[in-house]
Design a protein around this motif. Structure first.
Motif: not given
Ligand code: SF4
Ligand code: SF4
Length: 318
Positions: A31, A33, A35, A38, A103, A142
């Motif tokens: 990913c 990000l 977060c 997550c 996302n 996030r």
């Molecule tokens: S919650 Fe955030 S880190 Fe987890 S998969 Fe979704 S966008 Fe990626």
């Protein structure tokens, strides 16, 4: 405290699959990000935990074995997997409804310039996380700058027709609480989101799904840091609602891991609670017959799905 299994027994509820309407495929943990909430523990460093072509091809076999109504692609950021577009193509050819759990910020990553067009051409429903309509809350959960990019991405999707009436291009948003509490009423929050996003940014969308945070993996660690894990779990148990049981997503979903292992849902997948007969079930050999009247594997995290009005990947259950 009663365990989830004891609760089911108390309510004489035998939790079994009724069929496979949804193939939910977690293509990997990669990913852009990282977060705080997550449950997948995804991030930019998870390059190895990513689905390969052989596994993606085995999923196409499952499309023909189970004839699901929906292919639900999740991750990580599913679009970062090199076989994401192959799976979309294959499902589209079979007239299977496709969901991309997006996302939003991924639209601005390198190599993703045509992603919006690709999704629109294949009539992919976009389900996008936006934990709030204000910058502070989104950036807190996030990462800094995520809110601004998410707004730009939603505007881009609107330009392509997403969320616009009669376009056939569905854009749904997902809300999950920033703090250790249950989500507010979905209908009322949807009205607030529609009003604020329209007034502030000219954005339109179809539905808002509210989702309860699961106290597992990264989110459990986050709660522990703030000494809130125990009280949050108690809240989920005390909010148990038997009226949610019939709608539990594990009843009609087959969850598939990046390595082809099978699970009753994405949460069981993250906890390594795989489906077994006399051997581990995988996409490579599972048949329809294997899953007939399948008894769902549960544990105490399941209270996250049955609290209040209930929670699933499609929002509340009641
Ligand atoms: S919650 Fe955030 S880190 Fe987890 S998969 Fe979704 S966008 Fe990626
Ligand atoms: S966590 Fe998974 S198995 Fe448990 S109730 Fe929710 S969907 Fe079903």
């Amino acid at each position: 405290m009663k365990s989830f299994k004891e609760k089911l027994t108390q309510h004489q509820y035998d939790l079994r699959k009724t069929g496979i309407d949804i193939l939910q495929v977690n293509v990997g943990k990669l990913c852009n990000l990282t977060c705080s909430h997550c449950h997948v523990e995804a991030g930019p460093s998870k390059v190895k935990e990513n689905m390969d072509l052989r596994t993606a091809q085995a999923i196409v076999r499952l499309m023909d074995e189970f004839h699901p109504k929906t292919l639900d692609l999740t991750g990580g950021a599913p679009e970062m997997n090199p076989h994401f577009r192959y799976l979309v193509h294959q499902a589209h050819q079979r007239a299977i409804h496709i969901i991309d759990r997006c996302n939003l910020t991924i639209l601005f990553e390198q190599g993703m310039q045509d992603l919006g067009d690709f999704l629109a051409q294949h009539q992919v429903e976009v389900i996008a996380s936006l934990p709030c309509y204000t910058q502070d809350n989104v950036d807190q959960q996030r990462g800094r700058g995520v809110f601004g990019k998410s707004i730009e991405a939603l505007q881009e999707l609107n330009r392509l027709g997403y969320g616009q009436s009669n376009s056939g291009l569905v854009l749904n948003l997902v809300y999950n609480p920033v703090g250790a509490h249950l989500p507010p009423a979905q209908e009322k929050l949807q009205q607030d989101y529609k009003q604020r996003l329209s007034d502030d940014f000219g954005i339109v969308f179809n539905k808002l799904y509210t989702i309860t945070n699961m106290p597992i993996t990264r989110y459990a660690k986050f709660l522990k840091t703030f000494n809130q894990l125990e009280s949050y779990c108690e809240l989920l148990v005390n909010s148990f609602n038997p009226g949610t049981l019939d709608g539990l997503m594990c009843r009609n979903t087959l969850s598939i891991g990046w390595d082809g292992k099978l699970f009753d849902c994405d949460f069981n997948q993250m906890l390594g609670m795989g489906m077994r007969k006399d051997h581990e079930l995988t996409v490579f050999d599972v048949t329809k017959k294997d899953l007939e009247s399948w008894q769902v594997l549960t544990a105490n995290h399941c209270f996250g799905c049955t609290a209040g009005t209930g929670s699933s990947c499609q929002g509340t259950l009641q």
